[in-house]
Enzyme design. Structure first.
Site, PDB file in Angstrom:
ATOM      1  N   TYR A 112      29.677  95.708  28.504  1.00 45.28           N
ATOM      2  CA  TYR A 112      29.887  94.297  28.182  1.00 45.28           C
ATOM      3  C   TYR A 112      29.693  94.037  26.695  1.00 45.28           C
ATOM      4  O   TYR A 112      28.769  94.581  26.078  1.00 45.28           O
ATOM      5  CB  TYR A 112      28.912  93.426  28.970  1.00 45.28           C
ATOM      6  CG  TYR A 112      29.145  91.960  28.724  1.00 45.28           C
ATOM      7  CD1 TYR A 112      30.143  91.295  29.401  1.00 45.28           C
ATOM      8  CD2 TYR A 112      28.411  91.268  27.772  1.00 45.28           C
ATOM      9  CE1 TYR A 112      30.403  89.954  29.161  1.00 45.28           C
ATOM     10  CE2 TYR A 112      28.660  89.923  27.525  1.00 45.28           C
ATOM     11  CZ  TYR A 112      29.659  89.271  28.224  1.00 45.28           C
ATOM     12  OH  TYR A 112      29.910  87.943  27.971  1.00 45.28           O
ATOM     13  N   TRP A 114      31.387  91.549  23.041  1.00 45.38           N
ATOM     14  CA  TRP A 114      32.494  90.856  22.384  1.00 45.38           C
ATOM     15  C   TRP A 114      33.275  91.748  21.432  1.00 45.38           C
ATOM     16  O   TRP A 114      34.353  91.372  20.996  1.00 45.38           O
ATOM     17  CB  TRP A 114      31.964  89.639  21.642  1.00 45.38           C
ATOM     18  CG  TRP A 114      32.016  88.394  22.466  1.00 45.38           C
ATOM     19  CD1 TRP A 114      31.457  88.204  23.700  1.00 45.38           C
ATOM     20  CD2 TRP A 114      32.680  87.176  22.121  1.00 45.38           C
ATOM     21  NE1 TRP A 114      31.737  86.938  24.140  1.00 45.38           N
ATOM     22  CE2 TRP A 114      32.472  86.276  23.196  1.00 45.38           C
ATOM     23  CE3 TRP A 114      33.403  86.740  21.022  1.00 45.38           C
ATOM     24  CZ2 TRP A 114      32.975  84.974  23.183  1.00 45.38           C
ATOM     25  CZ3 TRP A 114      33.894  85.443  21.017  1.00 45.38           C
ATOM     26  CH2 TRP A 114      33.690  84.580  22.084  1.00 45.38           C
TER      27      TRP A 114
END
Ligand SMILES: Nc1nc2c(c(=O)[nH]1)N[C@H]1C(S)=C(S)[C@@H](COP(=O)(O)OP(=O)(O)OC[C@H]3O[C@@H](n4cnc5c(=O)[nH]c(N)nc54)[C@H](O)[C@@H]3O)O[C@H]1N2
Ligand SMILES: Nc1nc2c(c(=O)[nH]1)N[C@H]1C(S)=C(S)[C@@H](COP(=O)(O)OP(=O)(O)OC[C@H]3O[C@@H](n4cnc5c(=O)[nH]c(N)nc54)[C@H](O)[C@@H]3O)O[C@H]1N2
Ligand SMILES: [Mo]
Length: 763
Positions: A112, A114
């Site tokens: 996980y 960005w």
């Protein structure tokens, strides 16, 4: 005199920009058409060649000498520099070992995070494609830290996440139509500075200003005053954190008691009113959820709660709910209750009215959608079915084989041997970091690709240095931004850093899967391949459809956009039989027999007030709001110029109300220690009435910096609130992240001030 820099186009999650060199100084300028550019862009110049960058492949000494296996030396050991060939040979061998001995279901590749904005070099897509094509798959994670609870609850009662957040009310509608906007958790400009994939025009400030100038009232319901900008001329209501559901119930009760609710709308568009009404009136549990009842819980006067409900009735009212409210214990409840309140007000589906989840939380929401696609890197087929809700990572690693609930299913945690991370920073995003350190000690191998020496990299066994976005070519695009950007290379790679793609290509080669991973394409080949669907769609619409070369030369193209049509909620309002909602009943579900059938005590069959177990108590008397940072995206480039400049005495700034500061002898600029049973960190105090009394606010993003890494409960000297937050799911329904809120004590720090070493590379 230096020549004026030749600026080349590039893009990032915090805006489209141009960059170039003036002598040896990197100059970064926002896109000239951006009406409200973002200061976070100025983290780039100092970050590019910072000492915190990873310069060469590194292997943890204990892993190199003793081989893979559980180890509590992670984050404590020294590192040994190795050549690329050696690092990739070791890693390919270890990946093959784990696959052959345990199967790909022993690899956690959720990864996980960005990462960066380009369509091709997106690290999470790269690692997923690699694990699928070269190893047969991996255990994945579902949902996000952003919206863990809402992603699960919204489809049960209203519609898919995207339809309720992104494809719903636009800023143009707010400017033209809204009469009152009540924003739970606000719509802070600091948050809409950011958009995953990039943004070329920040319109939120001027939109709120224009709506306010027309006479639209804004109400900021939040423990923090600046969650709505000055331009909104907002009224500030500050309930006790994690009590918004009670406040909304009190508003709903007022509407019902005074006959202000829209009975016709409920009749035509909703199901399950009777069950909810019985709860609201107290017929089912003996407690009427009046404004007075709510006042005692949320700390606002009953007259304020009732008055707000009355002001919203019969007008074009819009309820906005920030992600933050559901990133907390029982986070499903405010999401659902806001929908029920909006249904009672009867405005759902009207321009600028109803309910828009997370408008203003990210710059993508409230915009029109592009009418042509922008391709993403295909990820291949994952041969492993097992998954976890994303925030259950420590639970998974600490409890292999244990059962857990998720959205009506009973699932089992897999037994993980190898964890692979590229493009995320769990020491930023996860809760209870001391617990996570114990969880990471259980695996055989932790692999991290990183730009910089984050705490996650420091806890890895194999650290591979990757290029940052400025050092490679890519295509910048996002579904609600009309600009597609040719992201030119601005700088040469740092040290021995390589693209994630190059690293995975060489690993795939060693595993005999090069062709499957690359499909015979180099970076340029992929960029052309990914551009083609956009060009083709433009041509099919009879619009100018530049070749890849023309696009690259021009630096950007403007894409056509869909009309501002209100999405599925508008269609449903106009024709409830012809365009039913994709819920079980085809209507807005004010209660849900499906959820009721799960039998979860922490998420019943209608929205309900459930008191948080982590509220302030003896020994932890203050609420801690651990929200998004204004000066960076999460932990990215915390070492950059803009982020560093906003710290004080080298630490993150914690805001505290003057009353709470006074009783603790804390003055402006003091170093303070925040602590609870899970951990402690330092921060610099700002004493201000901008936060509610009883609440302290410390944003996320300062890199975890343990004073003594050997200590299991080490003090973070830099101000990372995730040493304090709780690692529990929102409920058995969604199992979302609850990092936004916890409870702590704060004291003035009087010891010798330890130095911040987070940005010094490890020994
Ligand atoms: N307490 C608390 N915790 C929270 C939250 C909260 O409100 N409170 N919010 C949560 C939310 S909403 C989110 S989304 C998460 C965010 O958590 P993350 O997305 O994990 O945070 P980032 O700092 O963006 O991490 C991205 C990492 O990728 C690296 N990176 C960037 N580009 C590349 C690349 O090209 N290749 C590679 N290999 N690496 C790259 C960066 O250096 C950085 O370390 O945090 C969550 N955590
Ligand atoms: N500058 C910047 N912008 C970002 C990000 C970033 O890292 N930096 N991250 C992006 C990401 S990934 C996401 S998911 C979004 C997150 O969007 P959000 O989750 O909405 O953002 P936060 O800042 O965490 O929270 C918004 C506000 O909610 C308030 N709040 C907290 N608890 C409560 C409560 O119980 N009740 C009420 N009424 N209010 C409460 C806090 O004061 C906080 O400032 O932001 C995005 N935007
Ligand atoms: Mo997020």
């Amino acid at each position: 005199m230096n020549a004026p820099p030749r600026l080349k186009p590039h893009s990032s999650h915090w805006g489209v920009f141009r960059a170039g060199w003036q002598g040896d100084r990197l100059v970064v300028e926002p896109h000239p058409n951006d009406p409200d550019p973002n200061g976070i862009l100025q983290n780039f110049p100092e970050a590019l060649r910072h000492r915190a960058r990873v310069a060469q492949p590194m292997v943890r000494r204990g892993w190199l000498e003793k081989g893979p296996g559980p180890s509590d030396r992670r984050g404590r050991d020294t590192f040994v520099p190795v050549s690329w060939d050696k690092a990739l040979d070791l890693l390919a061998g270890e990946l093959a070992r784990v696959r052959d001995a345990h199967g790909p279901g022993a690899i956690f590749g959720g990864s996980y995070g960005w990462s960066s904005a380009g369509r091709f070099h997106h690290a999470q897509s790269q690692v997923h494609r690699f694990l699928n094509t070269a190893l047969g798959g991996y255990v994945k994670s579902v949902n996000s830290y952003s919206a863990g609870a809402s992603a699960v609850i919204l489809p049960h009662f209203l519609g898919p996440f995207e339809a309720v957040s992104r494809r719903n009310v636009t800023w143009d509608q707010v400017v033209a139509h809204s009469e009152i906007v009540v924003a739970f958790g606000g719509m802070a400009l600091k948050n809409s500075m950011v958009a995953s994939g990039g943004i070329s025009a920040h319109v939120e400030r001027r939109s709120m200003a224009a709506a306010a100038a027309r006479g639209c009232a804004f109400v900021n319901v939040s423990p923090v005053r600046d969650d709505l900008p000055e331009e909104a001329h907002a009224e500030w209501l500050a309930p006790v954190p994690n009590t918004d559901t009670a406040m909304m119930l009190g508003m709903a009760h007022t509407l019902l008691a005074e006959g202000l609710h829209d009975r016709a709308f409920i009749e035509r568009y909703c199901s399950g009113w009777a069950e909810f009404e019985a709860y609201l009136t107290g017929a089912s549990d003996g407690v009427a959820k009046t404004a007075e009842w709510a006042a005692a819980i949320c700390g606002l006067p009953a007259e304020t709660i009732a008055g707000l409900a009355r002001r919203m009735a019969g007008r074009r009212s819009l309820i906005v709910m920030a992600h933050s409210l559901q990133r907390a214990e029982h986070g499903e409840q405010p999401v659902w209750m806001a929908g029920v309140l909006a249904a009672m007000l009867g405005q759902i589906g009207l321009p600028g009215g109803g309910y828009n989840y997370a408008l203003g939380a990210i710059a993508h929401y409230g915009k029109r959608h592009n009418a042509v696609p922008a391709a993403a890197l295909p990820q291949g087929r994952n041969g492993v079915g097992a998954f976890i809700p994303v925030a259950r990572i420590s639970d998974m690693l600490l409890n292999p084989g244990a059962a857990f609930d998720y959205d009506g299913q009973k699932l089992t945690y897999p037994d993980i041997r190898l964890v692979y991370w590229a493009g995320g920073n769990p020491f930023h995003h996860h809760q209870d970091l001391n617990r996570m350190r114990r969880a990471f000690a259980t695996v055989d191998t932790l692999v991290v690709h990183e730009i910089a020496w984050t705490a996650t990299a420091r806890h890895a066994d194999i650290v591979l240095p990757t290029t940052m976005t400025l050092e490679r070519e890519d295509i910048g695009a996002a579904p609600t931004d009309p600009l597609m950007v040719a992201m030119h290379r601005i700088a040469e790679p740092f040290g021995q850093a390589r693209d994630d793609y190059a690293i995975f290509t060489d690993l795939a080669e060693r595993l005999g899967k090069r062709e499957a991973f690359t499909e015979g394409r180099d970076v340029q080949g992929w960029l052309r391949h990914l551009y083609e669907p956009t060009r083709k769609a433009l041509a099919e619409k009879g619009l100018p459809a530049p070749s890849f070369e023309e696009f690259w030369e021009a630096g950007e193209i403007t894409l056509p956009q869909d009309p501002d049509d209100g999405g599925i909620l508008r269609a449903f309002r106009e024709d409830p039989e012809g365009a039913p909602l994709p819920t079980r009943t085809g209507k807005i579900q004010l209660s849900s027999p499906t959820i009721a059938s799960f039998g979860y005590d922490d998420c019943p069959g209608h929205p309900a007030w459930l008191a948080p177990s982590d509220a302030p108590a003896e020994g932890r008397p203050l609420w801690l709001v651990a929200n998004q940072p204004a000066t960076r995206l999460h932990s990215q480039f915390d070492f950059g110029g803009h982020s560093s400049a906003m710290k004080r005495r080298g630490r993150e700034v914690m805001r505290i109300h003057p009353q709470d500061a006074a009783v603790r002898g804390i003055a402006e600029g003091d170093i303070v220690r925040l602590f609870n049973a899970r951990g402690a960190c330092l921060a610099t105090a700002a004493v201000t009435e901008e936060v509610r009394a009883g609440v302290v606010q410390l944003p996320t993003g300062a890199w975890y910096d343990p004073e003594d890494p050997e200590d299991d409960m080490a003090l973070c000297v830099h101000g990372n609130p995730n040493v304090l937050t709780r690692d529990v799911g929102t409920s058995r329904l969604a199992q979302g992240c609850t990092g936004q809120l916890t409870s702590v004590e704060v004291e003035r720090f009087t010891g010798n001030l330890p130095p911040v070493r987070a940005f010094d590379p490890p020994a």
